[in-house]
Write an enzyme that holds these catalytic residues in place. Structure first.
Site, PDB file in Angstrom:
ATOM      1  N   LEU A  68      46.054  40.674  41.911  1.00 20.25           N
ATOM      2  CA  LEU A  68      45.837  39.715  41.200  1.00 20.25           C
ATOM      3  C   LEU A  68      46.667  38.443  42.053  1.00 20.25           C
ATOM      4  CD1 LEU A  68      45.169  40.058  37.670  1.00 20.25           C
ATOM      5  CD2 LEU A  68      43.328  39.851  39.300  1.00 20.25           C
ATOM      6  N   ASP A  69      46.111  37.139  42.114  1.00 17.20           N
ATOM      7  CA  ASP A  69      46.847  36.158  42.574  1.00 17.20           C
ATOM      8  C   ASP A  69      48.089  35.864  41.764  1.00 17.20           C
ATOM      9  OD1 ASP A  69      44.997  35.700  44.513  1.00 17.20           O
ATOM     10  OD2 ASP A  69      44.141  33.901  43.767  1.00 17.20           O
ATOM     11  N   ARG A  70      48.944  35.332  42.134  1.00 16.99           N
ATOM     12  CA  ARG A  70      50.507  34.743  41.370  1.00 16.99           C
ATOM     13  C   ARG A  70      49.869  34.284  40.150  1.00 16.99           C
ATOM     14  NH1 ARG A  70      54.490  30.363  42.957  1.00 16.99           N
ATOM     15  NH2 ARG A  70      52.524  29.289  42.567  1.00 16.99           N
TER      16      ARG A  70
ATOM     17  N   ARG B  20      38.255  31.009  43.428  1.00 15.52           N
ATOM     18  CA  ARG B  20      38.765  29.629  43.375  1.00 15.52           C
ATOM     19  C   ARG B  20      37.981  28.850  44.325  1.00 15.52           C
ATOM     20  NH1 ARG B  20      45.328  31.221  43.440  1.00 15.52           N
ATOM     21  NH2 ARG B  20      45.385  29.101  43.673  1.00 15.52           N
TER      22      ARG B  20
END
Length: 215
Positions: A61-63, A162
């Protein structure tokens, strides 16, 4: 990302563990895997391995995205789960708060993505060279200036949700890459992996893991 990386110190929130898999709820602001440099060494992978030394990475997962992540406990489980993700046999549901009033109650975004090399890690829509990226969406609730949505990606491209929400004109609140102005002025990226469905790598039984969004 520079030396201002200050990951949260939350203890591991373990949703499930057995001899083959570990499922955790990742906090926002924590890298999934180490970045380049000692200041980016702290990550969910290292924290999980401190508690489960045999843990192996399956996906990321993205930060700044929080929520459900699964790790494998052995190489066979890692291979099985990796194939499930690659073959789109897993089902993922995300919660997002986005800017503005979204028209319609549900829909599908089908826009191919490719890395924006001069501005990486940002991604952009590219109909000629981009890789297929498809997201189903449903409106959960509308507010005065924002909409709460459930996002169901069919593919797993970097920054897919996003960029897709930005392409609709409704960037995810708090997104440092794809939002600006008031939409950007939130304490975190308002994106959370709420549910992950997969087949257990040992016996193939269907499993569902959920973590409630903290926003």
């Amino acid at each position: 990302m520079s030396s201002d990386y200050n990951p949260p110190k939350d203890p591991l929130n373990i949703l499930h563990e057995d001899a083959h898999i570990i499922v955790v709820d990742k906090p926002s602001g924590l890298l999934s895997v180490p970045g380049r440099g000692e200041h980016l060494a702290d990550c969910l992978m290292s924290r999980v391995q401190a508690a489960f030394p045999t843990a192996l990475l399956v996906h990321r997962l993205d930060r700044d995205t929080s929520g459900v992540m699964v790790f494998a406990q052995n190489a066979a489980a890692q291979k099985n789960l990796g194939q499930q993700f690659e073959n789109r046999q897993t089902k993922k549901t995300y919660i997002a708060r986005v800017w503005g009033y979204v028209d319609g109650d549900e829909g599908t975004i089908d826009l191919p993505l490719i890395v924006d090399w001069p501005n990486r890690p940002k991604q952009i829509v590219d109909f000629e060279n981009g890789k297929p990226a498809v997201t189903d969406w449903k409106v959960a609730k509308r507010g005065d200036r924002e909409t709460r949505m459930r996002l169901m990606p069919r593919t797993g491209r970097s920054h897919q949700l996003r960029v897709h929400m930005q392409s609709l004109g409704h960037p995810i609140l708090g997104d440092p890459f794809y939002s600006d102005g008031e939409a950007r002025e939130f304490p975190r990226l308002m994106l959370h992996s709420e549910e992950l469905r997969l087949k257990h790598p040992e016996d193939g039984r269907g499993m569902r893991f959920r973590a409630k969004a903290p926003f």
